[in-house]
Design an enzyme around this catalytic site. Structure first.
Site, mmCIF file in Angstrom:
data_model
loop_
_atom_site.group_PDB
_atom_site.id
_atom_site.type_symbol
_atom_site.label_atom_id
_atom_site.label_comp_id
_atom_site.label_asym_id
_atom_site.label_seq_id
_atom_site.Cartn_x
_atom_site.Cartn_y
_atom_site.Cartn_z
ATOM 1 N N ASP A 68 2.181 1.313 0.845
ATOM 2 C CA ASP A 68 2.555 0.893 1.449
ATOM 3 C C ASP A 68 2.278 -0.287 2.954
ATOM 4 O O ASP A 68 2.661 -0.489 3.778
ATOM 5 C CB ASP A 68 2.398 2.625 2.071
ATOM 6 C CG ASP A 68 1.130 3.299 2.602
ATOM 7 O OD1 ASP A 68 -0.052 1.943 2.299
ATOM 8 O OD2 ASP A 68 0.789 4.408 3.782
ATOM 9 N N TYR B 66 -11.269 2.395 2.661
ATOM 10 C CA TYR B 66 -10.110 2.017 2.760
ATOM 11 C C TYR B 66 -9.326 0.476 4.116
ATOM 12 O O TYR B 66 -8.475 0.340 3.632
ATOM 13 C CB TYR B 66 -9.331 3.315 3.324
ATOM 14 C CG TYR B 66 -7.964 3.364 4.146
ATOM 15 C CD1 TYR B 66 -7.225 4.252 3.142
ATOM 16 C CD2 TYR B 66 -6.866 2.369 4.974
ATOM 17 C CE1 TYR B 66 -5.692 3.873 2.932
ATOM 18 C CE2 TYR B 66 -5.598 2.481 5.343
ATOM 19 C CZ TYR B 66 -5.032 3.141 4.293
ATOM 20 O OH TYR B 66 -3.968 3.375 3.603
ATOM 21 N N ASP C 123 2.269 8.605 5.261
ATOM 22 C CA ASP C 123 1.887 9.823 4.973
ATOM 23 C C ASP C 123 2.959 10.596 6.221
ATOM 24 O O ASP C 123 3.353 11.366 6.303
ATOM 25 C CB ASP C 123 0.705 10.213 5.452
ATOM 26 C CG ASP C 123 -0.405 9.667 4.709
ATOM 27 O OD1 ASP C 123 -0.381 9.561 3.501
ATOM 28 O OD2 ASP C 123 -1.197 10.090 5.486
HETATM 29 C C1 GLA Z 1 -3.764 7.099 2.765
HETATM 30 C C2 GLA Z 1 -3.319 6.616 4.366
HETATM 31 C C3 GLA Z 1 -1.651 6.030 3.417
HETATM 32 C C4 GLA Z 1 -1.618 5.628 2.154
HETATM 33 C C5 GLA Z 1 -2.612 6.315 0.908
HETATM 34 C C6 GLA Z 1 -2.562 5.457 -0.172
HETATM 35 O O1 GLA Z 1 -2.608 8.517 2.945
HETATM 36 O O2 GLA Z 1 -3.054 7.064 4.828
HETATM 37 O O3 GLA Z 1 -1.256 5.792 4.335
HETATM 38 O O4 GLA Z 1 -2.438 4.081 2.175
HETATM 39 O O5 GLA Z 1 -3.458 6.347 2.210
HETATM 40 O O6 GLA Z 1 -1.583 5.486 -0.960
#
Ligand code: GLA
Length: 390
Positions: free
Chosen positions: A39, A227, A177
């Site tokens: 994303d 992340y 999400d």
């Molecule tokens: C988390 C983040 C999303 C996305 C996912 C990985 O859920 O909140 O925005 O980056 O990780 O796909």
């Protein structure tokens, strides 16, 4: 069953004294079927909303006070904020999500004319990576939008909720999400181009197969820092490609174009991160084509290939997720992969319905033997996005 709305209203009256005129809203959790860590890399995602989520009961007050209470965290009691001074406070914990949403509404010029009493109840498993936070955000956004008649479209509520998470909560997430929790549709998955925000619904009815989520029950301690580290690695890799290529994100590249130019990325680790972003985007598009053509087996194989890429190139899986996915492959899952940010949380699996009990028993046993942890399994249904309930 707290999902019973009358019971929830009684709880509201217990906490706030009176439930006369209270309105009830709901936003689901989500599971991403394929398209992971794409994303924020300008690629595609393919999530669906779940039929579990967050209930939000709310009523306007006469003054400027906001009051928040969750039946899931009763020990925190009622948390308060003032409409004219909403700040992120560590001790407010989960309430920072709805506070953030209200703050971004106001900063966007949509001032709330009065305070609110709000009660939440969620039936998404906690800290499982099924987007309980986005679910709280969307339930709050829909509630505010309706109670104050701001007439914003769902896509705007999705963007405001993401902004709340990025700027108020301080988590640098992409749009996956919030989009899934806001825009989901019963019995459908949704293909979203995260660069243009163009989207298409695809029927996701599995007939002989079940959509099974398995929870590693491994706490996701370092998720946020790891992340952000992946995001930074991707940004550095993209900058190096942009020296020669006229692209805005990895979503603009085919796998062949990437292969021909990957030499531009000096650092080997960053090259693998970029390879995942490009290959996962391509896989997602092929997977959706296969699904549309009725080839669930091919879709499942691509889910499994996605896991391998997340394990080897993006390195966001870890022992628990890998063990749980491998156990599912050994039990003939049509497809199995980690879902969400990784480092813990859940896997998503396509399992033959007639084999479901054996699957849960055998996968659970080999996971426990290898990790000492007990996995939870949920045979989930695909639900609608955020809305007011009658
Ligand atoms: C988390 C983040 C999303 C996305 C996912 C990985 O859920 O909140 O925005 O980056 O990780 O796909």
């Amino acid at each position: 069953m707290l999902e019973n709305l009358d019971k929830l209203k009684k709880e509201f009256a217990n906490v706030y004294g009176d439930s006369e005129g209270v309105r009830v809203f709901f936003a689901p959790g989500r599971v991403n079927l394929i398209g992971e860590h794409t994303d924020y890399n300008g690629g595609h995602v393919f999530p669906c909303a779940l039929d579990v989520g967050t209930y939000c009961l709310a009523k306007k007050r006469e003054d400027r006070t906001l009051r928040f209470y969750s039946l899931n965290f009763t020990e925190k009691g009622i948390m308060e904020a003032n409409l004219d001074e909403i700040v992120n406070k560590e001790r407010d914990d989960w309430a920072n999500y709805p506070k953030g949403v209200i703050d971004v509404f106001q900063k966007a010029g949509h001032k709330l004319s009065s305070g609110l009493d709000i009660l939440y109840f969620g039936n998404i498993p906690n800290s499982a990576g099924l987007s309980s936070s986005a679910s709280i955000e969307l339930a709050t956004a829909v509630m505010v939008n309706e109670l104050f008649a701001f007439h914003k479209e769902m896509l705007d509520l999705v963007k405001l909720s993401q902004k709340a998470e990025n700027e108020f909560v301080g988590v640098n997430c992409g749009i996956l999400d919030q989009f899934a929790c806001g825009m989901g549709k019963k019995d459908h998955a949704v293909l979203l181009d995260c660069h243009t925000l163009e989207y298409h619904y695809t029927p996701f009815q599995l007939e002989d197969y079940a959509l099974v989520i398995a929870n590693t029950n491994k706490s996701r301690g370092l998720t946020d820092s790891k992340y952000n580290e992946r995001r930074a690695e991707c940004e550095r890799a993209l900058k190096q490609l942009q020296k020669e290529l006229d692209i805005q994100s990895f979503g603009d590249l085919t796998v062949d174009e990437f292969e021909a130019h990957k030499y531009l990325i000096e650092n080997e680790t960053e090259r693998r991160r970029a390879k995942h972003a490009v290959s996962e985007n391509a896989r997602t598009l092929v997977a959706v084509d296969k699904l549309n053509a009725g080839d669930l087996a091919a879709f499942g194989k691509l889910m499994s290939a996605s896991h391998l890429s997340l394990r080897d190139d993006y390195e966001v899986t870890g022992k628990e997720l890998d063990t749980l996915v491998e156990a599912a492959w050994n039990e003939d899952a049509l497809g199995a992969r980690m879902t969400g940010a990784g480092f813990g949380g859940c896997t998503v699996n396509l399992v033959k319905k007639t084999h479901l009990d054996t699957f849960i028993q055998n996968v659970g046993a080999s996971y426990q033997e290898a990790t000492g942890l007990k996995a939870d399994f949920y045979n989930v249904k695909i639900g609608d996005g955020a809305k007011e309930l009658q």
